[in-house]
Each structure stands twice: as C-alpha cells, then as structure tokens.
Motif scaffolding. Structure first.
Motif, PDB file in Angstrom:
ATOM      1  N   GLY A  14       0.837  -1.262   0.025  1.00  0.00           N
ATOM      2  CA  GLY A  14      -0.224   0.070  -0.113  1.00  0.00           C
ATOM      3  C   GLY A  14       0.985   1.376  -0.076  1.00  0.00           C
ATOM      4  O   GLY A  14       1.882   1.102   0.553  1.00  0.00           O
ATOM      5  N   ARG A  15       0.487   2.300  -0.820  1.00  0.00           N
ATOM      6  CA  ARG A  15       1.225   3.493  -1.102  1.00  0.00           C
ATOM      7  C   ARG A  15       1.125   4.153   0.177  1.00  0.00           C
ATOM      8  O   ARG A  15       2.297   5.045   0.527  1.00  0.00           O
ATOM      9  N   LEU A  16       0.276   4.208   0.935  1.00  0.00           N
ATOM     10  CA  LEU A  16       0.167   5.184   2.347  1.00  0.00           C
ATOM     11  C   LEU A  16       0.962   4.404   3.199  1.00  0.00           C
ATOM     12  O   LEU A  16       1.696   5.241   3.938  1.00  0.00           O
ATOM     13  N   ASP A  17       1.221   3.297   3.362  1.00  0.00           N
ATOM     14  CA  ASP A  17       2.122   2.599   4.235  1.00  0.00           C
ATOM     15  C   ASP A  17       3.491   2.943   3.924  1.00  0.00           C
ATOM     16  O   ASP A  17       4.299   3.140   4.614  1.00  0.00           O
ATOM     17  N   ASP A  18       3.775   3.140   2.721  1.00  0.00           N
ATOM     18  CA  ASP A  18       5.119   3.422   2.256  1.00  0.00           C
ATOM     19  C   ASP A  18       5.423   4.775   2.571  1.00  0.00           C
ATOM     20  O   ASP A  18       6.602   5.197   2.919  1.00  0.00           O
ATOM     21  N   VAL A  19       4.295   5.719   2.562  1.00  0.00           N
ATOM     22  CA  VAL A  19       4.826   7.111   3.034  1.00  0.00           C
ATOM     23  C   VAL A  19       4.957   7.214   4.429  1.00  0.00           C
ATOM     24  O   VAL A  19       5.826   7.888   4.878  1.00  0.00           O
ATOM     25  N   GLY A  20       4.087   6.397   5.274  1.00  0.00           N
ATOM     26  CA  GLY A  20       4.215   6.356   6.555  1.00  0.00           C
ATOM     27  C   GLY A  20       5.468   5.839   7.036  1.00  0.00           C
ATOM     28  O   GLY A  20       6.322   6.553   7.955  1.00  0.00           O
ATOM     29  N   ASP A  21       5.965   4.845   6.240  1.00  0.00           N
ATOM     30  CA  ASP A  21       7.445   4.086   6.746  1.00  0.00           C
ATOM     31  C   ASP A  21       8.434   5.145   6.581  1.00  0.00           C
ATOM     32  O   ASP A  21       9.345   5.132   7.147  1.00  0.00           O
ATOM     33  N   SER A  22       8.324   5.728   5.330  1.00  0.00           N
ATOM     34  CA  SER A  22       9.343   6.699   4.923  1.00  0.00           C
ATOM     35  C   SER A  22       9.478   8.091   5.904  1.00  0.00           C
ATOM     36  O   SER A  22      10.340   8.448   6.458  1.00  0.00           O
ATOM     37  N   LEU A  23       8.248   8.605   6.187  1.00  0.00           N
ATOM     38  CA  LEU A  23       8.248   9.706   7.353  1.00  0.00           C
ATOM     39  C   LEU A  23       8.599   9.153   8.526  1.00  0.00           C
ATOM     40  O   LEU A  23       9.526   9.787   9.102  1.00  0.00           O
ATOM     41  N   SER A  24       8.245   8.025   9.018  1.00  0.00           N
ATOM     42  CA  SER A  24       8.850   7.535  10.366  1.00  0.00           C
ATOM     43  C   SER A  24      10.309   7.099  10.298  1.00  0.00           C
ATOM     44  O   SER A  24      11.041   7.718  11.190  1.00  0.00           O
ATOM     45  N   GLU A  25      10.888   6.840   9.305  1.00  0.00           N
ATOM     46  CA  GLU A  25      12.167   6.604   9.039  1.00  0.00           C
ATOM     47  C   GLU A  25      12.997   8.212   8.935  1.00  0.00           C
ATOM     48  O   GLU A  25      14.045   8.126   9.704  1.00  0.00           O
ATOM     49  N   ALA A  26      12.503   8.777   8.210  1.00  0.00           N
ATOM     50  CA  ALA A  26      13.036  10.134   8.153  1.00  0.00           C
ATOM     51  C   ALA A  26      12.937  10.857   9.671  1.00  0.00           C
ATOM     52  O   ALA A  26      14.128  11.543  10.002  1.00  0.00           O
ATOM     53  N   GLU A  66       2.773  16.326   4.222  1.00  0.00           N
ATOM     54  CA  GLU A  66       3.666  17.241   3.518  1.00  0.00           C
ATOM     55  C   GLU A  66       4.277  18.213   4.924  1.00  0.00           C
ATOM     56  O   GLU A  66       5.361  18.543   4.660  1.00  0.00           O
ATOM     57  N   LEU A  67       3.309  18.578   5.600  1.00  0.00           N
ATOM     58  CA  LEU A  67       3.816  19.595   6.706  1.00  0.00           C
ATOM     59  C   LEU A  67       4.788  18.707   7.535  1.00  0.00           C
ATOM     60  O   LEU A  67       6.037  19.175   7.790  1.00  0.00           O
ATOM     61  N   LEU A  68       4.790  17.518   7.851  1.00  0.00           N
ATOM     62  CA  LEU A  68       5.592  16.836   8.564  1.00  0.00           C
ATOM     63  C   LEU A  68       7.066  16.565   7.974  1.00  0.00           C
ATOM     64  O   LEU A  68       8.066  16.726   8.142  1.00  0.00           O
ATOM     65  N   ARG A  69       7.097  16.148   6.598  1.00  0.00           N
ATOM     66  CA  ARG A  69       7.971  16.067   5.537  1.00  0.00           C
ATOM     67  C   ARG A  69       8.834  17.482   5.590  1.00  0.00           C
ATOM     68  O   ARG A  69      10.276  17.365   5.791  1.00  0.00           O
ATOM     69  N   GLN A  70       8.074  18.674   5.442  1.00  0.00           N
ATOM     70  CA  GLN A  70       8.959  19.783   5.395  1.00  0.00           C
ATOM     71  C   GLN A  70       9.701  20.154   6.730  1.00  0.00           C
ATOM     72  O   GLN A  70      10.744  20.815   6.787  1.00  0.00           O
ATOM     73  N   LEU A  71       8.994  19.911   7.862  1.00  0.00           N
ATOM     74  CA  LEU A  71       9.557  20.012   8.929  1.00  0.00           C
ATOM     75  C   LEU A  71      10.916  19.308   9.219  1.00  0.00           C
ATOM     76  O   LEU A  71      11.845  19.669   9.835  1.00  0.00           O
ATOM     77  N   ILE A  72      10.775  17.868   8.936  1.00  0.00           N
ATOM     78  CA  ILE A  72      11.830  17.101   8.998  1.00  0.00           C
ATOM     79  C   ILE A  72      12.916  17.399   8.016  1.00  0.00           C
ATOM     80  O   ILE A  72      14.200  17.576   8.477  1.00  0.00           O
ATOM     81  N   GLU A  73      12.652  17.942   6.937  1.00  0.00           N
ATOM     82  CA  GLU A  73      13.572  18.358   6.023  1.00  0.00           C
ATOM     83  C   GLU A  73      14.465  19.624   6.457  1.00  0.00           C
ATOM     84  O   GLU A  73      15.650  19.491   6.582  1.00  0.00           O
ATOM     85  N   ARG A  74      13.861  20.781   7.226  1.00  0.00           N
ATOM     86  CA  ARG A  74      14.202  21.660   7.829  1.00  0.00           C
ATOM     87  C   ARG A  74      15.249  21.451   9.014  1.00  0.00           C
ATOM     88  O   ARG A  74      16.491  21.657   9.086  1.00  0.00           O
TER      89      ARG A  74
END
Length: 133
Positions: A14-26, A66-74
């Motif tokens: 599942g694609r949402l699971d992939d996003v969640g896993d990537s976000l969790s890892e980041a 997207e908000l969490l991704r940007q915060l983690i990126e910063r």
C-alpha cells in the motif's frame, strides 16, 4: 543517552504505508533530544460535508504528511549545517526525504491534487505551509 537504532519497519503493501514508513524513518534520523513536554490542548470539532468526508480526510492526511516532511527536511538541514550527521547519514536522510516527496507527489496526482493544493488557508494566520521558492 545512547540509543540502539530501531530495526526498519516491516514492508506492508500500500502506498500510504510506504509514505508512513518513509516519514517514520526520516523522523527517526533527525530526532533531537527530548525537551519538556507541554500539556495537550483540548480537541476541536471538525465540521465537514457528509458527501465529501472521504476526500476531505484524504486531503487533510496528505497535508499533514507534507507538513511533517517539510519540518523534518528543515531539521535535517540544520543538523547537516551543524555537522551533526556523518556522510552516510546525510546520504540516507536525503534519499529517504526524496523518496517521501516522490511518493507523496504520486499519491496527490493519483487523487487529482498537486502538492500546492495541500496548503490549507488558516484565515488570519495565513497559509499552513510556507511558500516554496
């Protein structure tokens, strides 16, 4: 405090699971030391149209990702600038954030959104996400 790195999460379809896993890892890669905890705020009610609740919820979830991704990126950029990460950690973090961005963009396209559509207007507070120049 020395922590053992967590094992990677098991792959789930599942694609949402992939996003969640990537976000969790980041998030795991850029975690800062814990700070004082604040008391939780009371929940607010969300009013939405019953016919569009599924799409509204999907857009909200994508916006939060997207908000969490940007915060983690910063946070990652701050840690890179401070020299807190090894070259291997920088590479891993960069690849993880890029994969998360690409997967999120694919999910948005799949549901008829662009990443720019995820920026919620908070009225007098302005937009939720900062403008990307």
């Amino acid at each position: 405090m020395n922590r053992e790195p967590a094992p990677p999460p098991p792959h789930r379809p599942g694609r949402l699971d992939d996003v969640g896993d990537s976000l969790s890892e980041a998030f795991r890669l850029v975690q800062a030391p814990p700070t004082d905890e604040q008391a939780p705020r009371p929940a607010r009610r969300l009013h939405t149209d019953a016919e569009t609740v599924g799409e509204d919820l999907l857009k909200l979830v994508l916006t939060l990702i997207e908000l969490l991704r940007q915060l983690i990126e910063r946070q990652a950029l701050r840690r890179v600038d401070a020299g807190d990460l090894t070259d291997d950690q920088e590479e891993e973090l960069g690849a993880t954030l890029l994969a998360l961005h690409d997967t999120l963009a694919d999910l948005c396209a799949e549901h008829g959104y662009a990443l720019e559509d995820l920026n919620l207007d908070l009225g007098p507070l302005g937009p939720l996400l900062p403008r990307r120049d």
